[in-house]
Design an enzyme around this catalytic site. Sequence first.
Site, mmCIF file in Angstrom:
data_model
loop_
_atom_site.group_PDB
_atom_site.id
_atom_site.type_symbol
_atom_site.label_atom_id
_atom_site.label_comp_id
_atom_site.label_asym_id
_atom_site.label_seq_id
_atom_site.Cartn_x
_atom_site.Cartn_y
_atom_site.Cartn_z
ATOM 1 N N CYS A 261 0.654 -1.094 0.220
ATOM 2 C CA CYS A 261 0.381 -0.140 0.186
ATOM 3 C C CYS A 261 0.421 1.315 0.094
ATOM 4 O O CYS A 261 0.130 2.268 0.184
ATOM 5 C CB CYS A 261 -1.200 0.339 1.324
ATOM 6 N N HIS B 256 12.276 1.054 5.154
ATOM 7 C CA HIS B 256 11.725 -0.409 4.602
ATOM 8 C C HIS B 256 13.191 -1.141 6.331
ATOM 9 O O HIS B 256 13.635 -1.460 6.307
ATOM 10 C CB HIS B 256 12.788 -0.399 3.535
ATOM 11 N N HIS C 127 -1.822 19.941 7.164
ATOM 12 C CA HIS C 127 -3.087 19.027 6.228
ATOM 13 C C HIS C 127 -1.744 16.949 6.121
ATOM 14 O O HIS C 127 -0.310 17.676 6.261
ATOM 15 C CB HIS C 127 -2.977 18.729 4.943
ATOM 16 N N HIS D 226 -2.352 6.831 5.704
ATOM 17 C CA HIS D 226 -3.093 5.331 4.939
ATOM 18 C C HIS D 226 -4.490 5.290 5.068
ATOM 19 O O HIS D 226 -4.350 5.487 7.223
ATOM 20 C CB HIS D 226 -1.916 4.381 4.612
ATOM 21 N N HIS E 68 -14.036 5.923 4.973
ATOM 22 C CA HIS E 68 -15.917 5.804 4.828
ATOM 23 C C HIS E 68 -16.477 5.461 3.361
ATOM 24 O O HIS E 68 -17.422 4.454 3.955
ATOM 25 C CB HIS E 68 -16.388 6.595 5.854
ATOM 26 N N ASN F 110 -10.697 0.635 2.348
ATOM 27 C CA ASN F 110 -9.103 0.440 1.456
ATOM 28 C C ASN F 110 -8.883 1.030 0.370
ATOM 29 O O ASN F 110 -8.826 0.119 -0.054
ATOM 30 C CB ASN F 110 -8.165 0.324 2.615
#
Length: 496
Positions: free
Chosen positions: A206, A285, A391, A395, A424, A428
């Site tokens: 993702c 990572h 802002h 994720h 909502h 995802n």
Amino acid sequence: MRGLRLSRSGSGAGCRTLSSRAEVGSLSKEELWKKLWEDTRYDLATVLGFFGVFVFTLSVYFMSRPRSIYLVDFACYRPNDDLKVSKDEFIVLARKSGKFDEASLEFQKRIVHSSGIGDETYVPRSVIASGENTATMKEGRAEASAVMFGALDELFEKTRLRPKDVGILVVNCSIFNPTPSLSAMIINHYKMRGNILSYNLGGMGCSAGIIGVDLARDMLQANPNNYAVVVSTEMVGYNWYSGKERSMLIPNCFFRMGCSAVLLSNRRRDYRRSKYCLEHIVRTHKGADDRSFRSVYQVEDEQGIKGLKVSKDLMEIGGDALKTNITTLGPLVLPLSEQLLFFATLVWAHLFGGNDVVGAKGSSQRPSLSPATTAKNKKPYIPDYKLAFEHFCVHAASKRVVDELQRNLGLSDRHVEASRMTLHRFGNTSSSSIWYELAYLEAKERVKRGDRVWQLSFGSGFKCNSVVWRSLRRVRKPSRNPWLDCIDTYPVTTSL
């Protein structure tokens, strides 16, 4: 006598002056210019040499300085309304498909109703409405064509850019990687030019949307006067799991259809029409650690059914990756006062045996996305990232992930509103979720000139990546945006 000597000395100097004047006066014009040239040519050579070195140094500086990368615009795909599936309808369709037993259905129902996902997310109906195996290459290509071409059509329309003008193409999709690649599908569909630099990223989870931006930035630094397009998506249907393993049923409950397309440019003339300028990218990572490496793992279950297995330690692993990422990002974005406090706390912890520096604000736990606490740990200091960014686009993996990030970073409900509402409304959507969140902020007209936007994402591997954008102008409500028809109804209450 002393006065006499001075007088004689002065008279000698006066004689020499008169002699020089007489010598100059006796020279012709050509001889006079020749004498002046001989007297000044050595000084002129020095000046010219210095000037040449200065120009060369200045040229090297400007040529070696990284080019500014502009985000001209972006687009997020919105599927057709006939693909909308409510939470209850999701369970009904899953039951009708005949692929799940009652225990699996009950587990999915419990997860879906506590996920923070609403009743208007999008799912390929054919995957769960049919008793046959629809997670095929044919279905994968059909879904890929719909979401990618939908997002790119909107991007080209908004930017008035011809597909042949794109010099760099980066596509990321973790699960579905056909041959020819997804990037080749795009090139074939839009008949892009033959010398385009195309890249296809697979299996990166993702957080691959930020990895794609990082790769595009590097390519733009090496190729002046160019455009780059980054496409981020995930094929939901191709990875649908129809078995009984609960840790592998979790992705079914969260992942939904979605895709983003981002146009980047290194051309100075695009400054005026661009929305944002790229400032920082920080990638972390944790793949060297076996537990992190296997936290999100594609595997077959005991029945040989393929799916994604999610580790029960995922929240803790994500917290460790988050700690490393924000510790690296902090010195790049935080004001000096916060950096000094952070450094002082680090020294104190090192000298007096304190625990990790970055942790949950207002709590006594080490930095983690897990709510587990340890009483012996002292309260750590967390830099106030609200001083660095206006802002936040975190994720939207799940409600629990957003809750833990809000608590760990000390953010307000308004700061994580875009993430909660994206979860909502769209669920995802994997690597494209951070762009649906930025689209939400633009639809609300909250982004002003000079504002800094932090996009933070997590992915298998395990990875945690950050990208920072600075707004170049006040962003008015776009004419094309996936939120336009429902933005007035948001935010909504999602507490369950």
